[in-house]
Design a protein around this motif. Structure first.
Motif, PDB file in Angstrom:
ATOM      1  N   SER A 143      -3.129  -6.739  -8.807  1.00  0.00           N
ATOM      2  CA  SER A 143      -2.820  -7.783  -7.831  1.00  0.00           C
ATOM      3  C   SER A 143      -1.905  -7.153  -6.804  1.00  0.00           C
ATOM      4  CB  SER A 143      -2.108  -8.974  -8.484  1.00  0.00           C
ATOM      5  OG  SER A 143      -1.540  -9.831  -7.504  1.00  0.00           O
ATOM      6  N   ALA A 144      -1.939  -7.686  -5.596  1.00  0.00           N
ATOM      7  CA  ALA A 144      -0.946  -7.260  -4.608  1.00  0.00           C
ATOM      8  C   ALA A 144       0.466  -7.574  -5.080  1.00  0.00           C
ATOM      9  CB  ALA A 144      -1.220  -7.933  -3.266  1.00  0.00           C
ATOM     10  N   CYS A 145       0.599  -8.496  -6.039  1.00  0.00           N
ATOM     11  CA  CYS A 145       1.917  -8.798  -6.614  1.00  0.00           C
ATOM     12  C   CYS A 145       2.510  -7.592  -7.334  1.00  0.00           C
ATOM     13  CB  CYS A 145       1.830  -9.977  -7.576  1.00  0.00           C
ATOM     14  SG  CYS A 145       1.436 -11.550  -6.786  1.00  0.00           S
ATOM     15  N   GLY A 146       1.691  -6.591  -7.637  1.00  0.00           N
ATOM     16  CA  GLY A 146       2.180  -5.379  -8.266  1.00  0.00           C
ATOM     17  C   GLY A 146       2.553  -4.290  -7.283  1.00  0.00           C
ATOM     18  N   GLU A 147       2.394  -4.552  -5.983  1.00  0.00           N
ATOM     19  CA  GLU A 147       2.756  -3.581  -4.954  1.00  0.00           C
ATOM     20  C   GLU A 147       4.231  -3.727  -4.581  1.00  0.00           C
ATOM     21  OE1 GLU A 147      -1.336  -3.158  -2.337  1.00  0.00           O
ATOM     22  OE2 GLU A 147       0.050  -4.795  -1.866  1.00  0.00           O
ATOM     23  N   PRO A 148       4.940  -2.628  -4.375  1.00  0.00           N
ATOM     24  CA  PRO A 148       6.329  -2.726  -3.924  1.00  0.00           C
ATOM     25  C   PRO A 148       6.416  -3.457  -2.581  1.00  0.00           C
ATOM     26  CG  PRO A 148       5.834  -0.499  -4.678  1.00  0.00           C
ATOM     27  CD  PRO A 148       4.525  -1.232  -4.616  1.00  0.00           C
ATOM     28  N   GLY A 149       7.352  -4.373  -2.483  1.00  0.00           N
ATOM     29  CA  GLY A 149       7.587  -5.060  -1.221  1.00  0.00           C
ATOM     30  C   GLY A 149       6.646  -6.199  -0.901  1.00  0.00           C
ATOM     31  N   HIS A 150       5.750  -6.526  -1.811  1.00  0.00           N
ATOM     32  CA  HIS A 150       4.828  -7.645  -1.550  1.00  0.00           C
ATOM     33  C   HIS A 150       5.522  -8.956  -1.905  1.00  0.00           C
ATOM     34  CE1 HIS A 150       0.984  -9.792  -1.235  1.00  0.00           C
ATOM     35  NE2 HIS A 150       1.407 -10.484  -2.270  1.00  0.00           N
ATOM     36  N   HIS A 151       5.584  -9.879  -0.929  1.00  0.00           N
ATOM     37  CA  HIS A 151       6.284 -11.152  -1.146  1.00  0.00           C
ATOM     38  C   HIS A 151       5.445 -12.346  -0.721  1.00  0.00           C
ATOM     39  CE1 HIS A 151       9.791  -8.280  -0.230  1.00  0.00           C
ATOM     40  NE2 HIS A 151       9.789  -8.474  -1.541  1.00  0.00           N
ATOM     41  N   LYS A 163       2.676  -7.910 -13.238  1.00  0.00           N
ATOM     42  CA  LYS A 163       1.791  -7.075 -12.436  1.00  0.00           C
ATOM     43  C   LYS A 163       2.437  -5.737 -12.072  1.00  0.00           C
ATOM     44  CE  LYS A 163      -1.798  -9.562 -12.658  1.00  0.00           C
ATOM     45  NZ  LYS A 163      -3.017  -9.037 -13.306  1.00  0.00           N
ATOM     46  N   HIS A 164       3.753  -5.725 -11.888  1.00  0.00           N
ATOM     47  CA  HIS A 164       4.424  -4.437 -11.683  1.00  0.00           C
ATOM     48  C   HIS A 164       4.340  -3.585 -12.945  1.00  0.00           C
ATOM     49  CE1 HIS A 164       6.361  -4.325  -7.683  1.00  0.00           C
ATOM     50  NE2 HIS A 164       6.268  -5.652  -7.751  1.00  0.00           N
ATOM     51  N   ALA A 165       4.428  -4.215 -14.107  1.00  0.00           N
ATOM     52  CA  ALA A 165       4.280  -3.479 -15.361  1.00  0.00           C
ATOM     53  C   ALA A 165       2.879  -2.880 -15.473  1.00  0.00           C
ATOM     54  CB  ALA A 165       4.564  -4.399 -16.545  1.00  0.00           C
ATOM     55  N   GLN A 166       1.872  -3.667 -15.147  1.00  0.00           N
ATOM     56  CA  GLN A 166       0.503  -3.156 -15.164  1.00  0.00           C
ATOM     57  C   GLN A 166       0.338  -1.977 -14.214  1.00  0.00           C
ATOM     58  OE1 GLN A 166      -2.039  -6.621 -14.353  1.00  0.00           O
ATOM     59  NE2 GLN A 166      -2.975  -6.287 -16.340  1.00  0.00           N
ATOM     60  N   ALA A 167       0.934  -2.099 -13.028  1.00  0.00           N
ATOM     61  CA  ALA A 167       0.807  -1.030 -12.026  1.00  0.00           C
ATOM     62  C   ALA A 167       1.429   0.269 -12.529  1.00  0.00           C
ATOM     63  CB  ALA A 167       1.455  -1.466 -10.721  1.00  0.00           C
ATOM     64  N   GLY A 168       2.600   0.176 -13.142  1.00  0.00           N
ATOM     65  CA  GLY A 168       3.238   1.377 -13.671  1.00  0.00           C
ATOM     66  C   GLY A 168       2.423   2.008 -14.780  1.00  0.00           C
ATOM     67  N   PHE A 169       1.866   1.170 -15.644  1.00  0.00           N
ATOM     68  CA  PHE A 169       1.024   1.663 -16.728  1.00  0.00           C
ATOM     69  C   PHE A 169      -0.217   2.365 -16.177  1.00  0.00           C
ATOM     70  CE2 PHE A 169      -2.597   0.564 -19.620  1.00  0.00           C
ATOM     71  CZ  PHE A 169      -2.282   1.447 -20.650  1.00  0.00           C
ATOM     72  N   ALA A 170      -0.871   1.740 -15.196  1.00  0.00           N
ATOM     73  CA  ALA A 170      -2.092   2.314 -14.630  1.00  0.00           C
ATOM     74  C   ALA A 170      -1.818   3.649 -13.955  1.00  0.00           C
ATOM     75  CB  ALA A 170      -2.708   1.334 -13.634  1.00  0.00           C
ATOM     76  N   ASP A 171      -0.701   3.750 -13.263  1.00  0.00           N
ATOM     77  CA  ASP A 171      -0.378   4.980 -12.543  1.00  0.00           C
ATOM     78  C   ASP A 171      -0.189   6.155 -13.488  1.00  0.00           C
ATOM     79  OD1 ASP A 171       0.465   6.386 -10.003  1.00  0.00           O
ATOM     80  OD2 ASP A 171       2.317   6.598 -11.158  1.00  0.00           O
ATOM     81  N   ILE A 185      -9.029   3.266 -12.586  1.00  0.00           N
ATOM     82  CA  ILE A 185      -9.253   2.687 -11.263  1.00  0.00           C
ATOM     83  C   ILE A 185      -8.524   1.345 -11.195  1.00  0.00           C
ATOM     84  CG2 ILE A 185     -11.017   1.835  -9.660  1.00  0.00           C
ATOM     85  CD1 ILE A 185     -13.010   3.593 -11.516  1.00  0.00           C
ATOM     86  N   SER A 186      -7.644   1.182 -10.227  1.00  0.00           N
ATOM     87  CA  SER A 186      -6.852  -0.047 -10.139  1.00  0.00           C
ATOM     88  C   SER A 186      -7.060  -0.732  -8.799  1.00  0.00           C
ATOM     89  CB  SER A 186      -5.365   0.265 -10.341  1.00  0.00           C
ATOM     90  OG  SER A 186      -5.148   0.825 -11.623  1.00  0.00           O
ATOM     91  N   LEU A 187      -7.150  -2.048  -8.842  1.00  0.00           N
ATOM     92  CA  LEU A 187      -7.333  -2.846  -7.633  1.00  0.00           C
ATOM     93  C   LEU A 187      -6.131  -3.759  -7.437  1.00  0.00           C
ATOM     94  CD1 LEU A 187     -10.322  -2.362  -8.989  1.00  0.00           C
ATOM     95  CD2 LEU A 187     -11.050  -3.813  -7.103  1.00  0.00           C
ATOM     96  N   TYR A 188      -5.689  -3.865  -6.184  1.00  0.00           N
ATOM     97  CA  TYR A 188      -4.506  -4.645  -5.827  1.00  0.00           C
ATOM     98  C   TYR A 188      -4.860  -5.706  -4.782  1.00  0.00           C
ATOM     99  CZ  TYR A 188      -1.765  -0.998  -8.176  1.00  0.00           C
ATOM    100  OH  TYR A 188      -1.239  -0.135  -9.104  1.00  0.00           O
TER     101      TYR A 188
END
Length: 233
Positions: A143-151, A163-171, A185-188
């Protein structure tokens, strides 16, 4: 795109985007393992696959917020198949609310446990089956909710945390599994609609998100597309 013979697992496939993903893979000839918290909803998706006349499906219950349910689902798959070609980590409960007090403690725990802990545990337990494939992909609908600075989303802060946790795991997973030929492959996507017009000024649709998944999975094995990010209207 012909995906005949691929074995695909889609979590959260009892409705919405997960169901659209399952149907799209099946339409292209894949065998889809449909999982959802609600066995009846998973079964309905499998019935829709059967009615479509292409591919095949089986339905399983899996509550990503319950580690025992995750382990049981993974064990059931290990008993039924010798490999998984694509794991789509789609399951996650959207939690609305701008303030911390807009959701109960139980809702907060379930949101973070399902999206974050559940994704990590299921990927861990299915990794041996992915390693048995000659073309393994792990797809994460973040989700874009996992992107830094997305509000810009109306989601609850706990959903952002998940979603930030998912993003860190995927990276880190992408970095560490690439040497094995496993693509992560991750989609935001920003908040999107299930159906609607698909013009340049229209909100993003689930169908467009699904087509990005299919595009990435269909690329030759030398093509590692790590992330999709989307412009928001």
């Amino acid at each position: 795109m012909n995906l005949h013979g691929l074995r695909v697992v889609v979590t959260g496939a009892g409705r919405g985007t997960g169901r659209t993903l399952a149907l799209a893979f099946a339409e292209r000839g894949a065998h889809v393992v449909v999982s959802a918290r609600d066995q009846a909803a998973a079964g309905r998706t499998a019935e829709l696959v059967a009615a479509g006349g292409s591919g095949s499906a089986e339905a399983h219950r899996c509550d990503l917020a319950d580690p025992d349910s995750v382990r049981g689902f993974a064990a059931a798959l290990a008993d039924r198949t010798d490999r998984i070609d694509v794991l789509v980590n789609n399951g996650a409960n959207y939690l609305p609310g701008a303030g911390l007090d807009d959701a109960s403690d139980d809702d907060i725990v379930a949101t973070i446990a399902g999206a974050a802990t559940g994704t990590v545990l299921l990927t861990r337990h299915l990794l041996p089956l992915l390693r048995a494939s000659d073309r393994p992909d792990v797809v994460n609908l973040i989700s874009a909710c996992g992107e830094p600075g997305h509000h810009r989303s109306e989601a609850h802060p706990a959903y952002y945390a998940a979603k930030h946790a998912q993003a860190g795991f995927a990276d880190i997973l992408s970095h560490r599994l690439r040497a094995e030929g496993i693509r992560v492959i991750s989609l935001y996507p920003p908040d999107f609609v299930q159906d609607g017009p698909r013009g340049a000024g229209d909100p993003l649709t689930a169908r467009s998100v699904v087509e990005c998944v299919l595009f990435a999975v269909g690329q030759p094995r030398d093509c590692f597309i790590q992330e999709f990010h989307f412009e928001q209207v």
